[in-house]
Write a protein that holds these residues in place. Structure first.
Motif, PDB file in Angstrom:
ATOM      1  N   LYS A 104      47.133  40.479 -30.488  1.00 54.29           N
ATOM      2  CA  LYS A 104      46.141  41.546 -30.416  1.00 54.29           C
ATOM      3  C   LYS A 104      44.794  41.119 -30.989  1.00 54.29           C
TER       4      LYS A 104
ATOM      5  N   PHE B  96      33.095  41.334 -19.506  1.00 53.38           N
ATOM      6  CA  PHE B  96      32.675  41.178 -20.908  1.00 53.38           C
ATOM      7  C   PHE B  96      31.558  40.151 -21.063  1.00 53.38           C
TER       8      PHE B  96
ATOM      9  N   CYS C 261      37.296  49.009 -33.076  1.00 52.12           N
ATOM     10  CA  CYS C 261      38.207  47.858 -32.985  1.00 52.12           C
ATOM     11  C   CYS C 261      37.512  46.502 -33.133  1.00 52.12           C
TER      12      CYS C 261
ATOM     13  N   ASN D  90      41.085  40.499 -29.037  1.00 48.96           N
ATOM     14  CA  ASN D  90      39.833  41.173 -29.403  1.00 48.96           C
ATOM     15  C   ASN D  90      38.778  40.178 -29.887  1.00 48.96           C
TER      16      ASN D  90
ATOM     17  N   ARG E  31      28.337  41.374 -20.382  1.00 46.44           N
ATOM     18  CA  ARG E  31      27.159  42.240 -20.261  1.00 46.44           C
ATOM     19  C   ARG E  31      26.365  42.159 -21.561  1.00 46.44           C
TER      20      ARG E  31
ATOM     21  N   PHE F 147      28.401  44.790 -29.386  1.00 49.18           N
ATOM     22  CA  PHE F 147      29.659  45.531 -29.339  1.00 49.18           C
ATOM     23  C   PHE F 147      29.829  46.386 -30.581  1.00 49.18           C
ATOM     24  N   GLY F 148      30.539  47.508 -30.393  1.00 45.57           N
ATOM     25  CA  GLY F 148      30.851  48.401 -31.510  1.00 45.57           C
ATOM     26  C   GLY F 148      32.221  48.993 -31.298  1.00 45.57           C
TER      27      GLY F 148
ATOM     28  N   PHE G 182      29.816  54.658 -28.728  1.00 49.80           N
ATOM     29  CA  PHE G 182      29.829  53.185 -28.755  1.00 49.80           C
ATOM     30  C   PHE G 182      29.948  52.575 -27.370  1.00 49.80           C
ATOM     31  N   LYS G 183      30.262  53.432 -26.399  1.00 45.50           N
ATOM     32  CA  LYS G 183      30.243  53.024 -24.981  1.00 45.50           C
ATOM     33  C   LYS G 183      30.375  54.308 -24.159  1.00 45.50           C
TER      34      LYS G 183
ATOM     35  N   GLU H 146      48.987  46.876 -28.481  1.00 44.40           N
ATOM     36  CA  GLU H 146      48.483  47.596 -27.307  1.00 44.40           C
ATOM     37  C   GLU H 146      47.107  47.054 -26.968  1.00 44.40           C
ATOM     38  N   PHE H 147      46.705  47.263 -25.721  1.00 46.65           N
ATOM     39  CA  PHE H 147      45.421  46.705 -25.301  1.00 46.65           C
ATOM     40  C   PHE H 147      44.544  47.746 -24.634  1.00 46.65           C
ATOM     41  N   LEU H 148      44.788  49.020 -24.968  1.00 49.34           N
ATOM     42  CA  LEU H 148      44.051  50.048 -24.229  1.00 49.34           C
ATOM     43  C   LEU H 148      42.587  50.098 -24.644  1.00 49.34           C
ATOM     44  N   GLN H 149      41.766  50.322 -23.638  1.00 50.45           N
ATOM     45  CA  GLN H 149      40.339  50.514 -23.856  1.00 50.45           C
ATOM     46  C   GLN H 149      40.055  51.998 -23.788  1.00 50.45           C
ATOM     47  N   GLU H 150      39.398  52.535 -24.786  1.00 49.17           N
ATOM     48  CA  GLU H 150      38.982  53.934 -24.689  1.00 49.17           C
ATOM     49  C   GLU H 150      38.141  54.079 -23.424  1.00 49.17           C
TER      50      GLU H 150
HETATM   51  C1  UGA Z   1      38.837  47.099 -27.318  1.00 51.30           C
HETATM   52  C2  UGA Z   1      39.576  46.143 -26.378  1.00 51.30           C
HETATM   53  O1  UGA Z   1      38.814  45.967 -25.182  1.00 51.30           O
HETATM   54  C3  UGA Z   1      40.960  46.691 -26.034  1.00 51.30           C
HETATM   55  O2  UGA Z   1      41.674  45.764 -25.208  1.00 51.30           O
HETATM   56  C4  UGA Z   1      41.742  46.932 -27.335  1.00 51.30           C
HETATM   57  O3  UGA Z   1      43.022  47.470 -27.080  1.00 51.30           O
HETATM   58  C5  UGA Z   1      40.957  47.894 -28.208  1.00 51.30           C
HETATM   59  O4  UGA Z   1      39.648  47.341 -28.479  1.00 51.30           O
HETATM   60  C6  UGA Z   1      41.703  48.071 -29.502  1.00 51.30           C
HETATM   61  O5  UGA Z   1      41.711  47.154 -30.322  1.00 51.30           O
HETATM   62  O6  UGA Z   1      42.385  49.098 -29.670  1.00 51.30           O
HETATM   63  P1  UGA Z   1      37.511  49.397 -27.016  1.00 51.30           P
HETATM   64  O7  UGA Z   1      37.171  49.264 -28.453  1.00 51.30           O
HETATM   65  O8  UGA Z   1      38.006  50.711 -26.503  1.00 51.30           O
HETATM   66  O9  UGA Z   1      38.629  48.321 -26.608  1.00 51.30           O
HETATM   67  O10 UGA Z   1      36.196  49.065 -26.195  1.00 51.30           O
HETATM   68  P2  UGA Z   1      35.684  47.901 -25.221  1.00 51.30           P
HETATM   69  O11 UGA Z   1      35.645  48.401 -23.842  1.00 51.30           O
HETATM   70  O12 UGA Z   1      36.389  46.633 -25.475  1.00 51.30           O
HETATM   71  O13 UGA Z   1      34.170  47.748 -25.725  1.00 51.30           O
HETATM   72  C7  UGA Z   1      33.890  47.316 -27.036  1.00 51.30           C
HETATM   73  C8  UGA Z   1      32.394  47.183 -27.226  1.00 51.30           C
HETATM   74  O14 UGA Z   1      31.895  46.050 -26.522  1.00 51.30           O
HETATM   75  C9  UGA Z   1      31.577  48.388 -26.726  1.00 51.30           C
HETATM   76  O15 UGA Z   1      30.577  48.670 -27.680  1.00 51.30           O
HETATM   77  C10 UGA Z   1      30.971  47.876 -25.430  1.00 51.30           C
HETATM   78  O16 UGA Z   1      29.762  48.512 -25.076  1.00 51.30           O
HETATM   79  C11 UGA Z   1      30.740  46.406 -25.778  1.00 51.30           C
HETATM   80  N1  UGA Z   1      30.652  45.519 -24.601  1.00 51.30           N
HETATM   81  C12 UGA Z   1      31.696  45.394 -23.758  1.00 51.30           C
HETATM   82  C13 UGA Z   1      29.490  44.798 -24.403  1.00 51.30           C
HETATM   83  O17 UGA Z   1      28.512  44.884 -25.188  1.00 51.30           O
HETATM   84  N2  UGA Z   1      29.412  43.951 -23.332  1.00 51.30           N
HETATM   85  C14 UGA Z   1      30.440  43.804 -22.461  1.00 51.30           C
HETATM   86  O18 UGA Z   1      30.317  43.022 -21.513  1.00 51.30           O
HETATM   87  C15 UGA Z   1      31.614  44.554 -22.667  1.00 51.30           C
END
Ligand code: UGA
Length: 464
Positions: free
Chosen positions: A229, A274, A285, A233, A276, A281-282, A354-355, A167-171
């Protein structure tokens, strides 16, 4: 407002009954959304309080749009939740494994014990041929091991098969990502299982057809499905660490990483998402997945090719010390060998999750930096729109307040760390009247520095 979906017609299609084992952010979202797509669904979890909460229509986590969809589908009768594994085994034709695969304590590899427990428990209760499909993020080779577990624990002769569908869902965008995914990936070991997986995903494709969209389907082998997957990531994590490394260089050279990211992002081969730069990142996942991938590559003898992921990880972790130093600089404190001494500095700390748009604090860079500032003896007053409860339980040494106004009152430094809308729309003049000193660390890189400086603020972004 939730986009209502008409359940696709069930007259002409086969509609397998589905279970989702593990009702965390992943399994719960899937269970609710698949009921919305017209399937009969049961969600299983060992946490009785959580199951009770779902069954009474209360979503035990923050995820936009999902509470309304939960209520609606409980009412439809297509959705229920249980702790009774026998009921799950009797009910479903396809069982999705959605349990967590956290990092193993003291190691980089993934802890597969929740998968093992779920699979063994389910297998023992089966009485007919079903398909078990892994959704959890796992090291490549896990599907084969799951098949072995099933063969060992399911009653003999049932012929239960294992498939995989990452799955690829983003919270914070979870509902959309499940109902309207940008691709579907699955793997099976037989024609029977392949057909069943088609039937399971038909609802998504029918919805796409109604909305005049196409959803690409990639049918592949088990190992590739598992790898897709972690590859996705790892690529996303690499992109973020790349731009954060550029942020360091931009700071050193007097450039602006935000403009730089925009400029390179217009190249479609690079893309602007992605990229930013910020505090890194945190979440549950990205950090653990790159470590698990690197560890698994090592086990399979190709670890050298993945050394760069260790550096992606290090660049990311260094954001945290870097940010602490930036706060100290803003507060006019120099850093000694043990870091800065921030005693007597009151910090309004905006953001703990974490976001934005989630209450998830797993491996939250913002929360970790808050703790580091506290260790440097700062008085850290944290406000977060949804993450306070979780943050308080994890970091009791910090002070927590329920409103933005309480956090910023008499602050010496404002740290805006997580781009919740409430923070992105802050007005420099109005905020300036509430603080003791006009100093802001924009860990989100969300503000226009000139605007803030015009209103008398010492502004510090990340990489600009
Ligand atoms: C991530 C993946 O984006 C999903 O596709 C995947 O399904 C999911 O992990 C998983 O493995 O289940 P998620 O952990 O919900 O999703 O969060 P993201 O939106 O990917 O953000 C991850 C981290 O990266 C956050 O801390 C966010 O603030 C940071 N981030 C994101 C940045 O620092 N810069 C960016 O440009 C984008």
């Amino acid at each position: 407002m939730v986009n209502a979906i008409q359940p696709p017609s069930q007259n002409t299609t086969t509609r397998p009954r589905i279970s989702f084992l593990g009702c965390g952010y992943l399994g719960a979202t899937y269970a609710i959304c698949f009921a919305e797509l017209g399937y009969e669904v049961v969600g299983f979890d060992v946490d009785a309080a959580k199951i009770e909460s779902f069954n009474t229509g209360v979503l035990p986590m923050h995820e936009p749009g999902l509470p309304e969809l939960l209520k609606k589908n409980l009412e439809s009768g297509r959705l229920r939740f249980t702790t009774d594994v026998q009921a799950v085994a009797d009910f479903a034709d396809v069982h999705f494994i959605c349990v967590g695969t956290p990092q193993r304590k003291g190691e980089h590899g993934a802890d597969l014990s929740y998968i093992e427990t779920a699979v063994v428990n389910l297998s023992k209760h089966l009485s007919r041929k079903v398909l078990i499909v892994g959704k959890s993020t796992v090291p490549v080779g896990t599907a084969q091991w799951v098949q072995e577990l099933v063969d060992r624990h399911a009653p003999e002769g049932l012929g239960v098969e294992v498939g995989w569908s990452p799955e690829f869902l983003q919270e914070s965008n979870a509902m959309h990502d499940v109902l309207r995914p940008n691709r579907i990936v699955y793997a099976s070991q037989s024609e029977w299982a392949s057909q069943l997986l088609k039937d399971v995903h038909r609802g998504i494709l029918e919805l796409a057809a109604v909305e005049d969209r196409e959803v690409p389907v990639v049918e592949t082998d088990l190992a590739t499905a598992e790898l897709v997957k972690v590859a996705a990531n790892a690529f996303l994590a690499t992109k973020i660490s790349f731009i954060n490394a550029m942020a360091d260089l931009s700071e050193a050279a007097g450039a602006d990483v935000v403009d730089l990211a925009r400029a390179i992002g217009y190249d479609q081969r690079i893309g602007n998402r992605f990229l930013r730069a910020g505090i890194g990142f945190g979440g549950g996942c990205l950090p653990k997945d790159i470590r698990a991938l690197s560890a698994r590559a090592g086990e399979l003898g190709v670890g050298e090719s993945f050394r760069f992921l260790d550096e992606v990880d290090s660049v990311n972790t260094r954001r945290r010390t870097h940010t602490v130093r930036a706060v100290a600089d803003l507060a006019g404190r120099t850093s000694g060998p043990n870091g800065p001494d921030l005693s007597g500095v009151r910090i309004a700390y905006l953001g703990a999750t974490f976001k934005p748009d989630t209450d998830d604090i797993r491996d939250s860079p913002a929360l970790d930096i808050a703790r580091r500032l506290r260790s440097a003896r700062a008085d850290v007053v944290v406000y977060d729109p949804e993450g306070l409860e979780n943050a308080k339980a994890y970091a009791p040494e910090l002070s927590f307040v329920k409103t933005l106004a309480e956090a910023v009152a008499d602050a010496d430094v404002v740290c805006a760390m997580v781009p919740w809308e409430e923070f992105r729309t802050l007005d420099p003049e109005a905020l300036g009247r509430q603080v003791a000193e006009r100093r802001i660390l924009d860990g989100m890189n969300a503000f226009d520095p000139e605007q803030w400086r015009k209103h008398g603020w010492s502004y510090q972004g990340i990489g600009r």
